[in-house]
Design an enzyme around this catalytic site. Structure first.
Site, PDB file in Angstrom:
ATOM      1  N   SER A  95       0.805  -1.231   0.000  1.00 58.53           N
ATOM      2  CA  SER A  95       0.000   0.000   0.000  1.00 58.53           C
ATOM      3  C   SER A  95       0.840   1.285   0.000  1.00 58.53           C
ATOM      4  O   SER A  95       1.911   1.352   0.606  1.00 58.53           O
ATOM      5  CB  SER A  95      -0.890  -0.011   1.241  1.00 58.53           C
ATOM      6  OG  SER A  95      -1.492   1.236   1.411  1.00 58.53           O
ATOM      7  N   SER A 108      -0.487   4.007   1.257  1.00 62.62           N
ATOM      8  CA  SER A 108      -1.054   4.821   2.342  1.00 62.62           C
ATOM      9  C   SER A 108      -0.049   5.160   3.448  1.00 62.62           C
ATOM     10  O   SER A 108      -0.045   6.301   3.931  1.00 62.62           O
ATOM     11  CB  SER A 108      -2.285   4.132   2.924  1.00 62.62           C
ATOM     12  OG  SER A 108      -3.294   4.087   1.953  1.00 62.62           O
ATOM     13  N   LYS A 126     -13.820  -4.418   3.228  1.00 64.31           N
ATOM     14  CA  LYS A 126     -14.598  -3.177   3.216  1.00 64.31           C
ATOM     15  C   LYS A 126     -16.073  -3.383   3.598  1.00 64.31           C
ATOM     16  O   LYS A 126     -16.717  -2.467   4.077  1.00 64.31           O
ATOM     17  CB  LYS A 126     -14.515  -2.511   1.834  1.00 64.31           C
ATOM     18  CG  LYS A 126     -13.171  -1.859   1.563  1.00 64.31           C
ATOM     19  CD  LYS A 126     -13.195  -1.146   0.231  1.00 64.31           C
ATOM     20  CE  LYS A 126     -11.936  -0.339   0.039  1.00 64.31           C
ATOM     21  NZ  LYS A 126     -12.019   0.563  -1.103  1.00 64.31           N
ATOM     22  N   GLY A 130     -18.807   0.121 -14.508  1.00 66.85           N
ATOM     23  CA  GLY A 130     -18.382  -0.634 -13.328  1.00 66.85           C
ATOM     24  C   GLY A 130     -19.146  -0.209 -12.096  1.00 66.85           C
ATOM     25  O   GLY A 130     -19.110   0.954 -11.717  1.00 66.85           O
ATOM     26  N   GLY A 172     -18.805  -2.040  -9.127  1.00 71.23           N
ATOM     27  CA  GLY A 172     -18.203  -2.857  -8.067  1.00 71.23           C
ATOM     28  C   GLY A 172     -17.716  -1.997  -6.915  1.00 71.23           C
ATOM     29  O   GLY A 172     -18.294  -0.951  -6.615  1.00 71.23           O
TER      30      GLY A 172
HETATM   31  P1  ATR Z   1     -13.120  -2.921  -7.679  1.00 66.90           P
HETATM   32  O1  ATR Z   1     -13.016  -2.908  -6.198  1.00 66.90           O
HETATM   33  O2  ATR Z   1     -11.836  -2.594  -8.386  1.00 66.90           O
HETATM   34  O3  ATR Z   1     -14.292  -2.197  -8.235  1.00 66.90           O
HETATM   35  P2  ATR Z   1     -14.623  -5.284  -8.204  1.00 66.90           P
HETATM   36  O4  ATR Z   1     -15.559  -4.960  -7.111  1.00 66.90           O
HETATM   37  O5  ATR Z   1     -14.227  -6.705  -8.425  1.00 66.90           O
HETATM   38  O6  ATR Z   1     -13.285  -4.485  -8.031  1.00 66.90           O
HETATM   39  O7  ATR Z   1     -15.183  -4.672  -9.561  1.00 66.90           O
HETATM   40  C1  ATR Z   1     -14.493  -4.726 -10.739  1.00 66.90           C
HETATM   41  C2  ATR Z   1     -15.378  -4.087 -11.786  1.00 66.90           C
HETATM   42  O8  ATR Z   1     -14.704  -4.185 -13.049  1.00 66.90           O
HETATM   43  C3  ATR Z   1     -16.696  -4.803 -11.945  1.00 66.90           C
HETATM   44  O9  ATR Z   1     -17.697  -3.867 -12.268  1.00 66.90           O
HETATM   45  C4  ATR Z   1     -16.410  -5.743 -13.113  1.00 66.90           C
HETATM   46  O10 ATR Z   1     -17.524  -6.117 -13.873  1.00 66.90           O
HETATM   47  P3  ATR Z   1     -18.252  -7.551 -13.674  1.00 66.90           P
HETATM   48  O11 ATR Z   1     -19.217  -7.325 -12.562  1.00 66.90           O
HETATM   49  O12 ATR Z   1     -18.919  -7.785 -14.962  1.00 66.90           O
HETATM   50  O13 ATR Z   1     -17.174  -8.557 -13.374  1.00 66.90           O
HETATM   51  C5  ATR Z   1     -15.565  -4.835 -13.964  1.00 66.90           C
HETATM   52  N1  ATR Z   1     -14.807  -5.568 -14.966  1.00 66.90           N
HETATM   53  C6  ATR Z   1     -13.667  -6.260 -14.802  1.00 66.90           C
HETATM   54  N2  ATR Z   1     -13.237  -6.773 -15.975  1.00 66.90           N
HETATM   55  C7  ATR Z   1     -14.144  -6.378 -16.917  1.00 66.90           C
HETATM   56  C8  ATR Z   1     -14.269  -6.571 -18.338  1.00 66.90           C
HETATM   57  N3  ATR Z   1     -13.370  -7.256 -19.030  1.00 66.90           N
HETATM   58  N4  ATR Z   1     -15.337  -6.013 -18.960  1.00 66.90           N
HETATM   59  C9  ATR Z   1     -16.243  -5.297 -18.285  1.00 66.90           C
HETATM   60  N5  ATR Z   1     -16.194  -5.068 -16.943  1.00 66.90           N
HETATM   61  C10 ATR Z   1     -15.153  -5.605 -16.272  1.00 66.90           C
END
Ligand code: ATR
Length: 299
Positions: free
Chosen positions: A25, A27, A76, A136, A138
């Protein structure tokens, strides 16, 4: 102030990162530099905590009278169970990246969204009334969407893959739909979910947006060199673009944005620094010396 002028003594307070892994990290560098620069008698450590020790680690914030902590992957969400209360954004997003210890009461916050909004603000860019396309929903995308709504965005189009590679319904897409409902209930912002598989809609929304935020992991790790945008012309009407990836610093998306002459372009480093600055403010009441931290991280 040099480190030697701020020795560790009986009054030194501790803040730290609780994560697994935690050693890579940035941080500790960011916060220790800021404590020293501001003459605050505190230090920041990275604690690599195993899952079965999470409760004990959180309890130690109280026991050791720590200022508080940052929380990162994979805790988290899990950490919420062990806190006394959550602030509004954190409870809406359902995740915590900052804990503040006030006389033994532990409050959870999420400063990730604020990090993005404030890093744009530092570049003179306000979200007020803007139309945003967000890819995204996520761990990075959710707090950004909520904070953008709380910061007065006019409209947010949220894209996430609706299906997994096995053709099953994607749980993050469910979260994205939830997010749309929450945004509608807490703000005037118009929010809509779109499946990322619908490239025509993605192109159309991008072309009618002011700001594009990519909060996916596309562009980093084993997806380095990739972009969700098929052609730079899709970005040509934007006034700003943020890729939340910070390593590599220049992603394919940012190169496309340069080709499309998007005036404000940022990688995820600004967001990282400003989420840290928001945590620092919560613990100390003081502003992080952002320019100094930026210089240290860039070097
Ligand atoms: P983070 O904490 O970085 O947001 P995460 O919660 O795993 O990590 O979320 C990653 C995001 O990237 C998600 O929205 C994921 O989409 P999916 O729900 O479809 O997996 C997105 N993501 C990762 N690779 C992707 C890809 N090749 N195309 C589209 N979305 C992708």
């Amino acid at each position: 102030m040099p480190l030697a002028d701020l020795p560790i003594d009986g009054n030194t307070r501790i803040a730290g990162l609780i994560a697994h892994p935690a050693r890579h990290s940035l941080s500790p560098l960011m916060h220790n530099l800021s404590f020293i620069s501001r003459g605050i008698n505190a230090r920041y450590c990275a604690f690599d905590v195993e899952a079965d020790q999470l409760e004990a680690a959180i309890e130690s914030i109280r026991a050791l009278k720590m200022l508080g902590a940052n929380v990162s992957m994979p805790y988290k969400e899990a950490v919420i169970l062990f806190l006394d209360q959550l602030d509004q954004t954190s409870s809406l997003v359902g995740s915590v990246n900052t804990i503040v210890n006030r006389q033994g009461i532990l409050t959870g916050y999420t400063t990730d969204g604020l990090g993005l909004v404030n890093s744009l603000k530092a570049r003179g860019y306000s979200l007020q009334g803007k139309k945003i396309t967000l890819a995204g929903a996520g761990g990075a995308g959710s707090p950004i969407a909520i904070q953008a709504a709380l910061s007065g965005a006019g409209q947010i189009s949220i894209f996430n893959r609706a299906y997994t590679s096995q053709g099953q319904t994607n749980s993050t897409a469910h979260k994205a739909k939830d997010l749309v409902e929450k945004i509608t209930s807490i703000s005037q912002t118009r929010a809509k979910f779109f499946p990322l598989e619908d490239k025509a809609a993605f192109r159309r929304e991008l072309l009618s947006s002011d700001l594009y935020i990519d909060a996916t992991s596309v562009g980093m790790g084993n997806q380095e060199g990739q972009s969700l945008v098929d052609h730079p012309s899709w970005l040509s009407n934007l006034t700003a673009l943020v890729d939340t990836v910070y390593s590599p610093a220049q992603t394919r998306l940012l190169t496309q944005a340069q080709e499309a002459r998007v005036p404000v372009r940022m990688n995820g480093l600004g967001m990282l620094i400003h989420q840290g600055a928001a945590s620092f403010k919560l613990w100390t009441g003081q502003d992080m010396p952002v320019d100094q931290v930026e210089k240290a991280l860039f070097s």
